[in-house]
Scaffold this motif. Sequence first.
Motif, PDB file in Angstrom:
ATOM      1  N   ALA A 296       0.414  -2.663 -10.990  1.00 25.12           N
ATOM      2  CA  ALA A 296      -1.097  -2.479 -11.048  1.00 25.12           C
ATOM      3  C   ALA A 296      -1.737  -3.210  -9.950  1.00 25.12           C
ATOM      4  CB  ALA A 296      -1.308  -2.869 -12.334  1.00 25.12           C
ATOM      5  N   LYS A 297      -0.970  -4.247  -8.804  1.00 21.00           N
ATOM      6  CA  LYS A 297      -1.292  -4.461  -7.739  1.00 21.00           C
ATOM      7  C   LYS A 297      -1.375  -3.377  -6.711  1.00 21.00           C
ATOM      8  CE  LYS A 297      -2.362  -8.877  -9.663  1.00 21.00           C
ATOM      9  NZ  LYS A 297      -1.655 -10.356  -9.850  1.00 21.00           N
ATOM     10  N   VAL A 298      -0.423  -3.125  -6.772  1.00 20.02           N
ATOM     11  CA  VAL A 298       0.025  -1.864  -5.405  1.00 20.02           C
ATOM     12  C   VAL A 298      -0.948  -0.817  -5.010  1.00 20.02           C
ATOM     13  CG1 VAL A 298       1.672   0.189  -4.857  1.00 20.02           C
ATOM     14  CG2 VAL A 298       2.237  -1.763  -5.687  1.00 20.02           C
ATOM     15  N   LYS A 299      -1.608  -0.918  -4.154  1.00 22.24           N
ATOM     16  CA  LYS A 299      -2.820  -0.393  -3.493  1.00 22.24           C
ATOM     17  C   LYS A 299      -2.903   1.309  -3.357  1.00 22.24           C
ATOM     18  CE  LYS A 299      -5.141  -4.266  -2.490  1.00 22.24           C
ATOM     19  NZ  LYS A 299      -6.630  -5.117  -1.142  1.00 22.24           N
TER      20      LYS A 299
ATOM     21  N   ALA B 239      10.636  -2.461 -11.170  1.00 18.55           N
ATOM     22  CA  ALA B 239      11.573  -2.982 -12.199  1.00 18.55           C
ATOM     23  C   ALA B 239      12.519  -4.484 -12.836  1.00 18.55           C
ATOM     24  CB  ALA B 239      12.733  -1.532 -12.302  1.00 18.55           C
ATOM     25  N   ALA B 240      12.864  -4.599 -11.437  1.00 18.73           N
ATOM     26  CA  ALA B 240      12.721  -6.081 -11.794  1.00 18.73           C
ATOM     27  C   ALA B 240      11.494  -7.143 -12.062  1.00 18.73           C
ATOM     28  CB  ALA B 240      13.854  -6.877 -10.184  1.00 18.73           C
ATOM     29  N   GLY B 241      10.565  -6.759 -12.235  1.00 23.50           N
ATOM     30  CA  GLY B 241       8.958  -7.196 -12.448  1.00 23.50           C
ATOM     31  C   GLY B 241       8.976  -8.362 -10.837  1.00 23.50           C
TER      32      GLY B 241
ATOM     33  N   VAL C  85       0.748  -1.214  -0.068  1.00 21.93           N
ATOM     34  CA  VAL C  85       0.207   0.161  -0.020  1.00 21.93           C
ATOM     35  C   VAL C  85       0.833   0.989   0.140  1.00 21.93           C
ATOM     36  CG1 VAL C  85      -1.888   1.280   1.236  1.00 21.93           C
ATOM     37  CG2 VAL C  85      -1.772  -1.350   1.314  1.00 21.93           C
ATOM     38  N   ALA C  86       0.724   2.331  -0.829  1.00 23.89           N
ATOM     39  CA  ALA C  86       1.844   3.567  -1.472  1.00 23.89           C
ATOM     40  C   ALA C  86       0.757   4.330  -0.301  1.00 23.89           C
ATOM     41  CB  ALA C  86       2.050   3.745  -2.430  1.00 23.89           C
ATOM     42  N   ASP C  87       1.511   5.549   0.633  1.00 22.42           N
ATOM     43  CA  ASP C  87       0.389   6.429   0.785  1.00 22.42           C
ATOM     44  C   ASP C  87       0.231   7.446  -0.369  1.00 22.42           C
ATOM     45  OD1 ASP C  87       2.984   7.924   0.142  1.00 22.42           O
ATOM     46  OD2 ASP C  87       3.398   9.037   1.125  1.00 22.42           O
ATOM     47  N   GLY C  88       0.474   7.499  -1.686  1.00 23.77           N
ATOM     48  CA  GLY C  88       0.104   8.162  -2.874  1.00 23.77           C
ATOM     49  C   GLY C  88       0.750   7.894  -4.346  1.00 23.77           C
TER      50      GLY C  88
ATOM     51  N   LEU D 195       5.508   5.185  -6.007  1.00 25.93           N
ATOM     52  CA  LEU D 195       5.296   4.492  -7.255  1.00 25.93           C
ATOM     53  C   LEU D 195       6.396   4.794  -8.365  1.00 25.93           C
ATOM     54  CD1 LEU D 195       2.042   3.466  -8.342  1.00 25.93           C
ATOM     55  CD2 LEU D 195       3.005   1.970  -6.836  1.00 25.93           C
ATOM     56  N   GLU D 196       7.019   6.831  -8.220  1.00 26.27           N
ATOM     57  CA  GLU D 196       8.029   7.244  -9.398  1.00 26.27           C
ATOM     58  C   GLU D 196       9.351   7.312  -8.448  1.00 26.27           C
ATOM     59  OE1 GLU D 196       7.162   7.076 -12.147  1.00 26.27           O
ATOM     60  OE2 GLU D 196       5.323   6.637 -11.906  1.00 26.27           O
ATOM     61  N   THR D 197       8.925   7.255  -6.906  1.00 27.77           N
ATOM     62  CA  THR D 197       9.775   7.713  -6.424  1.00 27.77           C
ATOM     63  C   THR D 197      11.461   7.278  -5.587  1.00 27.77           C
ATOM     64  OG1 THR D 197       8.436   9.269  -4.557  1.00 27.77           O
ATOM     65  CG2 THR D 197       9.538   9.841  -6.586  1.00 27.77           C
ATOM     66  N   ALA D 198       9.991   5.971  -4.669  1.00 26.63           N
ATOM     67  CA  ALA D 198      10.655   5.339  -3.848  1.00 26.63           C
ATOM     68  C   ALA D 198      11.384   4.006  -3.824  1.00 26.63           C
ATOM     69  CB  ALA D 198       9.341   4.707  -2.545  1.00 26.63           C
ATOM     70  N   GLY D 199      12.797   3.634  -3.916  1.00 26.34           N
ATOM     71  CA  GLY D 199      13.367   2.995  -4.466  1.00 26.34           C
ATOM     72  C   GLY D 199      12.686   1.003  -3.407  1.00 26.34           C
ATOM     73  N   ASP D 200      11.742   1.160  -2.737  1.00 26.13           N
ATOM     74  CA  ASP D 200      11.702   0.204  -2.292  1.00 26.13           C
ATOM     75  C   ASP D 200       9.971  -0.111  -3.171  1.00 26.13           C
ATOM     76  OD1 ASP D 200      12.736  -0.632   0.490  1.00 26.13           O
ATOM     77  OD2 ASP D 200      12.064   1.153   1.437  1.00 26.13           O
ATOM     78  N   LEU D 201       9.893   0.080  -4.137  1.00 28.97           N
ATOM     79  CA  LEU D 201       9.119   0.236  -5.244  1.00 28.97           C
ATOM     80  C   LEU D 201       9.615  -0.064  -6.137  1.00 28.97           C
ATOM     81  CD1 LEU D 201       5.439   2.087  -3.730  1.00 28.97           C
ATOM     82  CD2 LEU D 201       6.634  -0.105  -2.971  1.00 28.97           C
TER      83      LEU D 201
END
Length: 313
Positions: free
Chosen positions: A265-268, A258-260, A240-243, A247-253
Motif C-alpha cells: 500500500a505504500k508503493v507509490k 511477499a516477504a513482508g 515508485v512504480a511506473d504502473g 506490483l504483480e510482475t516485477a520480482g524487485d517488488l
Amino acid sequence: MSSIPYLDAATVDRLLPWSALVDALRAAFITPPIAPPRMAIRYGEQGDQHLLVMPAVNPGGLIGVKLVTVHPALAARPGGAVRALYVALDAATGEPRALIDGPALTERRTAAASVLAAQTLARPGASVLLVAGTGQVAHALCRCYAEVVRPRRIMVWGRRREAADAMAARLAAEGIPAEPVRDLGEAVRAADIVSVATLSTAPLIYGADVRPGTHIDLVGGFTPSMREADDALAARAVIVADGPGALETAGDLTQPIAAGLVDRAKVKLFDDILAGRTEGRRNDDEITLFKSVGLALEDLAAAELLLARWQAP
C-alpha cells in the motif's frame, strides 16, 4: 490497401529527440490513453522465452500495438535478447499508419521514462551517474541522461569487462565521456543516480552500498523471478512504480512484498506523483527507487511524436 510505411531504427533515432520525448511521456502519464494490462506469454523448454503484447488507444490519435519477444539465451547476438515490432493505426478510421522498428522505439522511450523519473525523484544537484548493463537500453540510458540531465560523471559497468570497455568507447566516440568501472559496489557508493538495465535473476545492487539520497532506477526485471536489487534496498527506499502492473510482475517488488519487507500500500505510482496527487521525494536523504516494467502508454506517446515529426513539412 497501399503499402504501409516502415520507420526504421535510424528514422526513430533521428526524429525522437530526447528532451521532446521526455516531455511527451510526462504528458502521457498525466493524461493517459486507454491501455489494458500487458499480455505476457511464456514459452520454451525453460519457460524463459516471452511474447509480450502491449496495446494502447488514444481515441483522438493513434491505436498502437507493440509485439515483443525476449530470448535471454540469445542476449549475445547483435541487437540483444529482444525483438519487437510496433503497429500504428489511425484511431478514427482504423487504417494502418506505419510499422515502426520496435527495439529502437522501446530503447528510446525506456530511457526517456527513466530520465523523467530521475528529473522527478532524484535529489537536486545529483550529478554522478552509474549505468549497470551494456546492452542497447543501457546505451540509450547513457545518451538520454547525458543530453537531458547532463551529469558531470558517467560510469558504466557490465558483467563482462570487455563489454563495459566497448560501451564506454562507443559513448566516447559519440562525444559522451563515460568511464568503465570494475567494482560495482564501489561505483554504487560513489553514485547519485544508479540506473540498472539487465536481465538479471539475482540482485546486483545491495542496500548496504547505497548512500542516503541516492536515486535508483531499475529497468530490466519484468518477471517475478528477475531481480536487480536486494531486499535490504527495497526495505530502505521510497518505492515508485511506473504502473500497477509492476506490483504483480516485477520480482524487485513482488518478492520483498511477499516477504513482508515492503508494504504494498505504500508503493507509490508515478502518474500520481507527476499529476500532483502524491509527493515523491520528501528530503535529500531519502533513497528513491523507480521500478519500471514499461508501459504501452510510453510506446504510444513515442509513436505519436515520431509520426507527427515524420509527416511534418
